[in-house]
Design a protein around this motif. Sequence first.
Motif, mmCIF file in Angstrom:
data_model
loop_
_atom_site.group_PDB
_atom_site.id
_atom_site.type_symbol
_atom_site.label_atom_id
_atom_site.label_comp_id
_atom_site.label_asym_id
_atom_site.label_seq_id
_atom_site.Cartn_x
_atom_site.Cartn_y
_atom_site.Cartn_z
ATOM 1 N N PHE A 59 24.520 24.803 46.241
ATOM 2 C CA PHE A 59 24.314 25.256 45.450
ATOM 3 C C PHE A 59 23.311 24.335 44.335
ATOM 4 C CE2 PHE A 59 24.518 26.384 40.586
ATOM 5 C CZ PHE A 59 24.327 27.369 40.796
ATOM 6 N N TRP A 60 23.799 23.641 43.767
ATOM 7 C CA TRP A 60 23.072 22.107 42.812
ATOM 8 C C TRP A 60 21.657 21.789 43.657
ATOM 9 C CZ3 TRP A 60 22.786 23.314 38.209
ATOM 10 C CH2 TRP A 60 23.818 24.032 37.296
ATOM 11 N N THR A 61 21.894 21.709 44.764
ATOM 12 C CA THR A 61 20.891 20.828 46.052
ATOM 13 C C THR A 61 19.436 21.429 45.787
ATOM 14 O OG1 THR A 61 22.145 19.111 47.271
ATOM 15 C CG2 THR A 61 20.175 20.010 48.093
ATOM 16 N N GLU A 62 20.392 22.945 46.353
ATOM 17 C CA GLU A 62 19.057 24.166 46.274
ATOM 18 C C GLU A 62 17.958 23.923 45.281
ATOM 19 O OE1 GLU A 62 21.660 27.389 47.893
ATOM 20 O OE2 GLU A 62 20.956 26.989 49.732
ATOM 21 N N ARG A 63 19.297 24.426 44.133
ATOM 22 C CA ARG A 63 18.399 24.732 42.357
ATOM 23 C C ARG A 63 17.555 23.018 41.900
ATOM 24 N NH1 ARG A 63 21.585 28.020 44.329
ATOM 25 N NH2 ARG A 63 21.906 29.882 42.994
ATOM 26 N N LEU A 64 18.262 22.053 42.763
ATOM 27 C CA LEU A 64 17.615 20.895 42.542
ATOM 28 C C LEU A 64 16.397 21.193 43.060
ATOM 29 C CD1 LEU A 64 20.257 18.502 41.569
ATOM 30 C CD2 LEU A 64 18.772 19.835 39.427
ATOM 31 N N ASP A 65 16.517 21.271 44.294
ATOM 32 C CA ASP A 65 15.222 21.306 45.719
ATOM 33 C C ASP A 65 14.327 22.169 44.457
ATOM 34 O OD1 ASP A 65 15.993 19.418 47.111
ATOM 35 O OD2 ASP A 65 16.561 20.630 48.658
ATOM 36 N N ALA A 66 14.700 23.612 44.152
ATOM 37 C CA ALA A 66 13.906 24.945 43.985
ATOM 38 C C ALA A 66 12.782 24.082 41.828
ATOM 39 C CB ALA A 66 14.280 25.658 43.137
ATOM 40 N N LEU A 67 13.830 23.056 41.616
ATOM 41 C CA LEU A 67 13.044 22.611 40.496
ATOM 42 C C LEU A 67 11.692 21.449 40.284
ATOM 43 C CD1 LEU A 67 13.024 22.594 37.310
ATOM 44 C CD2 LEU A 67 14.883 21.113 37.182
ATOM 45 N N GLU A 68 12.227 20.596 41.726
ATOM 46 C CA GLU A 68 11.401 19.938 42.138
ATOM 47 C C GLU A 68 10.553 20.948 43.002
ATOM 48 O OE1 GLU A 68 10.979 15.921 44.304
ATOM 49 O OE2 GLU A 68 12.759 17.515 45.086
ATOM 50 N N ALA A 69 10.373 21.034 43.509
ATOM 51 C CA ALA A 69 9.122 22.240 43.560
ATOM 52 C C ALA A 69 7.840 22.828 42.750
ATOM 53 C CB ALA A 69 9.544 22.867 45.044
ATOM 54 N N ALA A 70 9.114 23.733 41.400
ATOM 55 C CA ALA A 70 8.077 24.216 40.665
ATOM 56 C C ALA A 70 7.442 23.273 39.603
ATOM 57 C CB ALA A 70 9.707 24.816 40.092
ATOM 58 N N LEU A 71 7.919 22.329 39.974
ATOM 59 C CA LEU A 71 7.672 20.916 38.847
ATOM 60 C C LEU A 71 6.656 20.005 39.538
ATOM 61 C CD1 LEU A 71 10.661 19.088 37.449
ATOM 62 C CD2 LEU A 71 9.172 20.208 35.930
ATOM 63 N N ARG A 72 6.529 20.094 40.281
ATOM 64 C CA ARG A 72 5.686 19.457 41.083
ATOM 65 C C ARG A 72 4.253 20.774 41.098
ATOM 66 N NH1 ARG A 72 6.670 14.807 44.584
ATOM 67 N NH2 ARG A 72 8.941 14.443 44.957
ATOM 68 N N ALA A 73 4.498 21.299 41.968
ATOM 69 C CA ALA A 73 3.630 22.697 41.520
ATOM 70 C C ALA A 73 2.572 22.564 40.405
ATOM 71 C CB ALA A 73 4.136 24.284 41.628
ATOM 72 N N GLU A 74 4.004 22.871 39.394
ATOM 73 C CA GLU A 74 2.585 22.446 37.820
ATOM 74 C C GLU A 74 1.787 21.584 37.361
ATOM 75 O OE1 GLU A 74 5.360 21.769 34.269
ATOM 76 O OE2 GLU A 74 6.140 23.680 34.230
#
Length: 94
Positions: A59-74
């Motif tokens: 659960f947390w790996t998926e959420r943190l990976d999504a957060l990382e992707a969003a921050l990189r895109a930003e």
Amino acid sequence: MTGLAAPCDSSRNSGSKHIRILERAELVRRRVSGREHFLTFNPAPMESAVEWMERHRIFWTERLDALEAALRAEDTVAIAKEKSTHSSSRRSKK
């Protein structure tokens, strides 16, 4: 109990308390034969805990990976805007 407590530099009473806690957690099963008590390890509660941890790890790996992707895109958008702004200002100075 004396045999268990001896190598650990701990009292018999302390060892008994620890074993009772393990019994309450159902990690240890006790079989009594006369004056002797035989303890066996029960891995089922540990397996249940491992399954719980694995579910939460996923659960947390998926959420943190999504957060990382969003921050990189930003960051990528911000860098692109910055480059665009610098290019525009250079063109206007010419």
